[in-house]
Scaffold this motif. Structure first.
Motif, PDB file in Angstrom:
ATOM      1  N   GLY A  73       0.794  -1.230   0.000  1.00 31.45           N
ATOM      2  CA  GLY A  73       0.000   0.000   0.000  1.00 31.45           C
ATOM      3  C   GLY A  73       0.822   1.273   0.000  1.00 31.45           C
ATOM      4  N   MET A  74       2.126   1.154   0.233  1.00 33.81           N
ATOM      5  CA  MET A  74       2.989   2.342   0.288  1.00 33.81           C
ATOM      6  C   MET A  74       3.263   2.896  -1.107  1.00 33.81           C
ATOM      7  N   ALA A  75       3.456   4.211  -1.156  1.00 36.63           N
ATOM      8  CA  ALA A  75       3.875   4.837  -2.410  1.00 36.63           C
ATOM      9  C   ALA A  75       5.265   4.317  -2.765  1.00 36.63           C
ATOM     10  N   PRO A  76       5.539   4.041  -4.040  1.00 36.34           N
ATOM     11  CA  PRO A  76       6.837   3.460  -4.424  1.00 36.34           C
ATOM     12  C   PRO A  76       8.048   4.251  -3.967  1.00 36.34           C
ATOM     13  N   ASP A  77       7.977   5.600  -4.018  1.00 38.63           N
ATOM     14  CA  ASP A  77       9.138   6.394  -3.594  1.00 38.63           C
ATOM     15  C   ASP A  77       9.361   6.300  -2.086  1.00 38.63           C
ATOM     16  N   ASP A  78       8.249   6.302  -1.307  1.00 41.71           N
ATOM     17  CA  ASP A  78       8.379   6.134   0.148  1.00 41.71           C
ATOM     18  C   ASP A  78       8.912   4.746   0.486  1.00 41.71           C
ATOM     19  N   ARG A  79       8.452   3.755  -0.272  1.00 41.27           N
ATOM     20  CA  ARG A  79       8.898   2.376  -0.022  1.00 41.27           C
ATOM     21  C   ARG A  79      10.385   2.225  -0.339  1.00 41.27           C
ATOM     22  N   THR A  80      10.842   2.871  -1.407  1.00 43.08           N
ATOM     23  CA  THR A  80      12.269   2.810  -1.760  1.00 43.08           C
ATOM     24  C   THR A  80      13.119   3.418  -0.662  1.00 43.08           C
ATOM     25  N   PHE A  82      12.345   3.604   2.424  1.00 40.72           N
ATOM     26  CA  PHE A  82      12.288   2.687   3.564  1.00 40.72           C
ATOM     27  C   PHE A  82      13.249   1.521   3.370  1.00 40.72           C
ATOM     28  N   PHE A  83      13.290   0.952   2.171  1.00 42.82           N
ATOM     29  CA  PHE A  83      14.176  -0.178   1.898  1.00 42.82           C
ATOM     30  C   PHE A  83      15.652   0.198   2.054  1.00 42.82           C
ATOM     31  N   ILE A  84      16.000   1.433   1.686  1.00 47.44           N
ATOM     32  CA  ILE A  84      17.398   1.870   1.744  1.00 47.44           C
ATOM     33  C   ILE A  84      17.934   1.793   3.166  1.00 47.44           C
ATOM     34  N   ASP A  85      17.075   2.040   4.173  1.00 47.01           N
ATOM     35  CA  ASP A  85      17.510   2.052   5.573  1.00 47.01           C
ATOM     36  C   ASP A  85      17.540   0.657   6.200  1.00 47.01           C
ATOM     37  N   LEU A  86      17.079  -0.360   5.470  1.00 45.81           N
ATOM     38  CA  LEU A  86      17.028  -1.714   6.022  1.00 45.81           C
ATOM     39  C   LEU A  86      18.328  -2.474   5.770  1.00 45.81           C
ATOM     40  N   PRO A  87      18.676  -3.428   6.648  1.00 44.96           N
ATOM     41  CA  PRO A  87      19.800  -4.331   6.364  1.00 44.96           C
ATOM     42  C   PRO A  87      19.496  -5.148   5.105  1.00 44.96           C
ATOM     43  N   ASP A  88      20.544  -5.593   4.416  1.00 47.19           N
ATOM     44  CA  ASP A  88      20.368  -6.301   3.133  1.00 47.19           C
ATOM     45  C   ASP A  88      19.497  -7.547   3.261  1.00 47.19           C
ATOM     46  N   ASP A  89      19.698  -8.325   4.339  1.00 46.52           N
ATOM     47  CA  ASP A  89      18.917  -9.559   4.485  1.00 46.52           C
ATOM     48  C   ASP A  89      17.438  -9.267   4.703  1.00 46.52           C
ATOM     49  N   SER A  93      13.982 -10.300   2.279  1.00 43.28           N
ATOM     50  CA  SER A  93      12.804 -11.008   2.789  1.00 43.28           C
ATOM     51  C   SER A  93      11.529 -10.175   2.636  1.00 43.28           C
ATOM     52  N   THR A  94      11.632  -8.847   2.789  1.00 46.10           N
ATOM     53  CA  THR A  94      10.428  -8.016   2.690  1.00 46.10           C
ATOM     54  C   THR A  94      10.007  -7.791   1.238  1.00 46.10           C
ATOM     55  N   ILE A  95      10.962  -7.658   0.331  1.00 46.60           N
ATOM     56  CA  ILE A  95      10.615  -7.482  -1.084  1.00 46.60           C
ATOM     57  C   ILE A  95       9.847  -8.688  -1.601  1.00 46.60           C
ATOM     58  N   ASN A  96      10.205  -9.879  -1.116  1.00 40.04           N
ATOM     59  CA  ASN A  96       9.523 -11.097  -1.566  1.00 40.04           C
ATOM     60  C   ASN A  96       8.074 -11.158  -1.100  1.00 40.04           C
ATOM     61  N   LEU A  97       7.694 -10.302  -0.132  1.00 37.70           N
ATOM     62  CA  LEU A  97       6.309 -10.265   0.340  1.00 37.70           C
ATOM     63  C   LEU A  97       5.416  -9.401  -0.553  1.00 37.70           C
TER      64      LEU A  97
END
Length: 445
Positions: A73-80, A82-89, A93-97
């Motif tokens: 449900g997140m806007a793609p730019d906000d989601r990107t 968010f992903f940048i601040d996450l650890p690689d692993d 796992s979250t992208i696959n969801l």
């Protein structure tokens, strides 16, 4: 006892940012509970306003289905972002969801270079064909507009999705319903390139005063849009980094409150050690002029005054030049213009401080506040001329160091105030005692 901050309140009346602020004040357990209690439609909006650290906590506390609903449900730019601040692993796992469409979009945005416009853009916008009528276009907007990041502009493309123009929604609303879109086009639009550096995009937004701009590929294909809220986030990060560097600190990657003590030490220790080693040269310079100090101890009284004036003038000049460079007011080619201007500025500033310094010695001597000895006029002249020379040197140093750094492809902000001040401290002593040797030659012999 678990705390429900929304009990008895109309959650729908609260702005998502206000809800996020309340959630961040809770313990981790209560935060997850209250986030669960939010209506499904509000969860995504509130999540985007939360601190990255809190977002990760919620992510770890939610089930896979809740995470999938949230991220889809997140806007793609906000989601990107968010992903940048996450650890690689955790990114994997979250992208696959994500569902297939959203996963493809997320991977595409993450595939762009970190500092490129592509990382900021969203594919949620409204595009139309030039052969459509106004009536058909408005129907199209009603049908797909809910997912759009903004409706301020409608983007006109050809059959191959090549951007032809952008039209303000107001122009569309005022046109007759049977008017063709191509009749409203003027073929005059501004677009960002997907691989363009974000710094360039900031200046384009400033120059054209836009709230949103289209993003195109190298072949002109419309691939997304960037909105001003994302640009403001980048401006904030850039200015924060520059200010930290200018203060003699390596840029912090996370907010100050979340920075561990050891990391804070590492970010600050490097510059402090370098500056400390630089200041040790000041002690070496003092030792070199030890004989002069023994013969005219009064010279030592003015050392702090002299070197601090040079450091202050250098820091002023560095601040002005670095900011002018950031605003694109000046570039490398303007170094000679800046040097000429700063020479006259330094002379005027140094002359002003020199007169004040000389006047101070005259007044103190005349009122018997302090006895500078029989050669007090020569001492006053030494201080005045030293201030003139050191302030001039400080102004020139502070203005030229950013140009030198830019010449070597380094960040001008690295020429921090402490660095310039240290440079002028050491050289200022040499100037001071050299002038003293000329004016007080008879005393020092």
């Amino acid at each position: 006892m678990e705390k429900n901050i929304f009990e008895g309140n109309l959650i729908e009346d609260l702005h998502p940012n206000d809800i996020a602020d309340q959630l961040e004040e809770l313990s981790e357990k209560d935060r997850i509970l209250n986030f669960f209690l939010l209506p499904r439609t509000q969860k995504t909006e509130v999540f985007t306003y939360l601190d990255p650290k809190v977002q990760q906590e919620l992510l770890e506390g939610l089930g896979k289905k809740d995470i999938a609903d949230l991220l889809n449900g997140m806007a793609p730019d906000d989601r990107t972002e968010f992903f940048i601040d996450l650890p690689d692993d955790l990114i994997k796992s979250t992208i696959n969801l994500l569902d297939e469409k959203e996963r493809k979009t997320a991977l595409q945005l993450l595939g762009y270079p970190e500092d490129s416009v592509g990382r900021l853009m969203t594919p949620n916008y409204i595009q139309a064909k030039k052969n459509w009528t106004v009536e058909y276009t408005l129907q199209h907007i009603k049908r797909f507009g809910r997912k759009a990041e903004t409706l301020n502009f409608i983007y006109i493309v050809d059959e191959h999705d090549k951007l032809l123009d952008d039209i303000k929604i107001g122009k569309l609303l005022l046109a007759d319903s049977d008017t063709k879109i191509e009749e409203l086009c003027d073929d005059n639009f501004i677009a960002l390139k997907s691989m363009m550096n974000q710094e360039e995009a900031i200046h384009i937004f400033e120059d054209y005063d836009r709230t949103a701009l289209p993003v195109i590929s190298d072949t002109g294909i419309l691939v997304g849009i960037v909105t001003v809220d994302d640009i403001l986030d980048i401006v904030k990060e850039r200015d924060t980094e520059d200010i930290q560097k200018f203060g003699g600190v390596e840029a912090l990657d996370i907010p100050y409150r979340d920075t561990p003590l050891l990391t804070l030490f590492q970010k600050r220790a490097g510059w402090l050690i370098i500056l400390f080693l630089g200041e040790m040269l000041t002690a070496s310079a003092m030792v070199h002029f030890e004989d002069e100090l023994e013969k005219a101890v009064v010279l030592a009284l003015f050392v702090p005054l002299i070197i601090s004036s040079g450091g202050n003038s250098g820091s002023q000049a560095a601040t002005l030049i670095i900011r002018a460079m950031a605003l694109k007011e000046i570039g490398l080619k303007d170094w000679w213009y800046v040097m000429k201007k700063e020479i006259f500025s330094g002379l005027l500033l140094g002359l002003t401080l020199g007169i004040i310094g000389f006047t101070r010695i005259v007044i103190w001597q005349g009122l018997n506040f302090y006895d500078y000895g029989p050669h007090w006029i020569l001492i006053g002249s030494t201080v005045a001329c030293s201030l003139l020379g050191i302030v001039l040197w400080g102004t020139l140093s502070g203005s030229m160091v950013p140009f030198i750094l830019r010449l070597f492809k380094l960040d001008p902000a690295t020429s921090s105030a402490p660095f310039v001040a240290t440079l002028v401290d050491v050289t200022g002593l040499i100037i001071y005692f050299s002038i003293a040797s000329l004016f007080l030659k008879e005393i020092l012999l």
